[in-house]
Scaffold this active site. Structure first.
Site, PDB file in Angstrom:
ATOM      1  N   GLY A   1       0.848  -1.180   0.000  1.00 46.08           N
ATOM      2  CA  GLY A   1       0.000   0.000   0.000  1.00 46.08           C
ATOM      3  C   GLY A   1       0.882   1.228   0.000  1.00 46.08           C
ATOM      4  O   GLY A   1       2.045   1.155  -0.370  1.00 46.08           O
ATOM      5  N   SER A   2       0.338   2.344   0.432  1.00 44.83           N
ATOM      6  CA  SER A   2       1.125   3.575   0.459  1.00 44.83           C
ATOM      7  C   SER A   2       0.404   4.625   1.281  1.00 44.83           C
ATOM      8  O   SER A   2      -0.804   4.532   1.527  1.00 44.83           O
ATOM      9  CB  SER A   2       1.347   4.128  -0.961  1.00 44.83           C
ATOM     10  OG  SER A   2       2.055   3.228  -1.763  1.00 44.83           O
ATOM     11  N   ASN A   3       1.155   5.645   1.684  1.00 42.99           N
ATOM     12  CA  ASN A   3       0.602   6.882   2.217  1.00 42.99           C
ATOM     13  C   ASN A   3       1.121   8.027   1.355  1.00 42.99           C
ATOM     14  O   ASN A   3       2.238   7.965   0.838  1.00 42.99           O
ATOM     15  CB  ASN A   3       1.053   7.131   3.662  1.00 42.99           C
ATOM     16  CG  ASN A   3       0.736   5.976   4.588  1.00 42.99           C
ATOM     17  OD1 ASN A   3      -0.393   5.532   4.664  1.00 42.99           O
ATOM     18  ND2 ASN A   3       1.747   5.484   5.294  1.00 42.99           N
ATOM     19  N   ASN A  30      -4.790   4.509   1.435  1.00 42.26           N
ATOM     20  CA  ASN A  30      -5.407   3.306   0.871  1.00 42.26           C
ATOM     21  C   ASN A  30      -6.857   3.092   1.270  1.00 42.26           C
ATOM     22  O   ASN A  30      -7.415   2.032   0.970  1.00 42.26           O
ATOM     23  CB  ASN A  30      -4.588   2.042   1.180  1.00 42.26           C
ATOM     24  CG  ASN A  30      -3.150   2.160   0.740  1.00 42.26           C
ATOM     25  OD1 ASN A  30      -2.239   1.919   1.520  1.00 42.26           O
ATOM     26  ND2 ASN A  30      -2.936   2.573  -0.489  1.00 42.26           N
TER      27      ASN A  30
END
Length: 434
Positions: A41-43, A313
């Site tokens: 995922g990511s921020n 996400n």
């Protein structure tokens, strides 16, 4: 998935594989398609110029991709004098910068919640399971044989069965079987199967002179399959768009054309299962879409020029908590549903930073490495009180034997609610929370 496509074969005299109930399918689809259950995922957060010390935008990109393997990022610099000068990171084999910046604009991506495919439930001719009916008329599936050469071994050959909607599939993972029976089969529609526009979109970002150019590249190319785009520029603009190549599943279409299976899966996960026996259940087209059967840019969640835009996400709903995004179709994601702890903690942090203002790069670095545990802020104090209230400081272990937890109670009470290397109690709380 691919295994379901390559394994799909017309039914034989043997009993068909067992299916699942609509309720079981809804639960399986939700687990399969939730971005929060993904292994990556990511921020990302963009601040506009009203929050920064110099009036320029600031961007923090925090991709959660692996350090090893084929999906790691590689640092990249691309320069064509007078034409291109961009720095960032790219996936192995990519021809353009995936996440990066030039002198004027920076951008990052987060895995989005849009469901990039859908199913069409086929009604088969009882006399021939490779023939399906559309408005009562027979259409024969197309048999395609695919051979893949393998070094030092025999070629691998598989047969696929194609329909007007896409290939027949017999599963979307082990938990979601889709049996091909004498009366029913399922075809997979994946609009990204013909999408080769991602590189053009990325090149547009690399040449951009501001967030408006980032948006123009998204509109012109419409090539991002699975990610949100977050950007900031030197003029002080912030930008968020969930610009994805998604099947054009409107809530109205899902309501009108869902099969019993789809009536369970679509609300739960965004996976539509449409009645493939009806022409009026085909995907429509938007006039601003570059490809039939997908949404155009005008239907996608976008926020521009707010003090901050942030994504971790979850769906686009609380990209900015003061300006909730609503009105998009379920296939894009949920609205007014609980956010993950990662999203909640991020919004708390970045909203506070935006309110404080006069931000510098160092402020974003401190936030990134603060190692705050939002779950600890929520419940650690109550857990410590509950622990301390146990009679004699003793709890009952899993084997039924008493365990002295008095020291653990003290450690939890004193824990600093972070997960730094010297945060005594962080591991203990993590084991409790999990």
């Amino acid at each position: 998935g691919i295994d379901g496509i390559t394994a799909a074969q017309p039914p034989t005299a043997a009993p068909p594989a067992a299916g699942v109930t609509p309720e079981e399918a809804a639960s399986a689809a939700k687990r399969l398609l939730s971005a929060q259950n993904a292994d990556m995922g990511s921020n990302a957060v963009a601040f506009d110029g009203s929050t920064t010390v110099n009036g320029r935008g600031l961007l923090l990109g925090n991709p959660h991709y692996p350090w090893q393997g084929g999906r790691r990022f590689w640092q990249s610099q691309q320069t064509i004098p007078g034409e291109l000068n961009v720095s960032g990171a790219s996936l192995l084999g990519a021809t353009t910068i995936s996440i990066g910046h030039n002198a004027d604009v920076a951008w990052s991506h987060t895995v989005a919640t849009g469901v990039t495919l859908n199913l069409h439930q086929l009604t088969l001719d009882p006399a021939d399971p490779t023939v399906y009916l559309v408005d009562g008329k027979r259409e024969r599936m197309t048999k395609r044989t695919v051979s893949v050469p393998v070094k030092s071994a025999a070629d691998v050959t598989r047969t696929q069965w194609w329909t007007r909607y896409g290939p027949v599939t017999t599963s979307m993972g082990a938990a979601l079987p889709l049996p091909w029976t004498a009366t029913t089969a399922y075809a997979l529609n994946d609009p990204n199967a013909t999408n080769l526009r991602m590189a053009d979109t990325g090149l547009g970002f690399s040449k951009a002179r501001g967030t408006k150019d980032v948006e123009r590249s998204l509109h012109r190319n419409q090539g991002m399959p699975w990610v949100n785009t977050i950007a900031a520029d030197r003029a002080g603009h912030s930008f968020f768009a969930q610009s994805q190549v998604l099947p054009r599943i409107t809530d109205e279409l899902a309501e009108r054309c869902s099969t019993p299976l789809g009536r369970a899966t679509y609300p739960a996960s965004g996976l539509a299962v449409l009645d493939g026996s009806r022409k009026d259940c085909a995907l429509g087209s938007d006039r601003d879409a570059v490809q039939p059967g997908i949404f155009g840019p005008g239907r996608m969640p976008v926020l521009k020029n707010l003090p901050y835009v942030e994504n971790s996400n979850d769906s686009a709903w609380l990209t900015n908590a003061d300006r909730p995004l609503t009105g998009y179709e379920r296939v894009f994601g949920t609205i007014a549903t609980p956010r993950s702890l990662r999203t909640r903690g991020a919004i708390e942090d970045v909203a506070s930073m935006a309110d404080k203002g006069r931000l510098r790069v160092a402020d974003l670095q401190r936030q990134q490495f603060a190692n705050r545990a939002p779950a600890g802020d929520l419940v650690a104090s109550e857990v410590a009180k509950w622990c301390a209230a146990l009679p004699g400081g003793t709890a009952v272990g899993t084997g039924g034997t008493p365990v002295d937890v008095s020291d653990a109670c003290t450690v939890l009470r004193r824990w600093d609610r972070s997960v730094d290397s010297d945060s005594r109690g962080a591991l203990l709380f993590d084991r409790f929370w999990r």
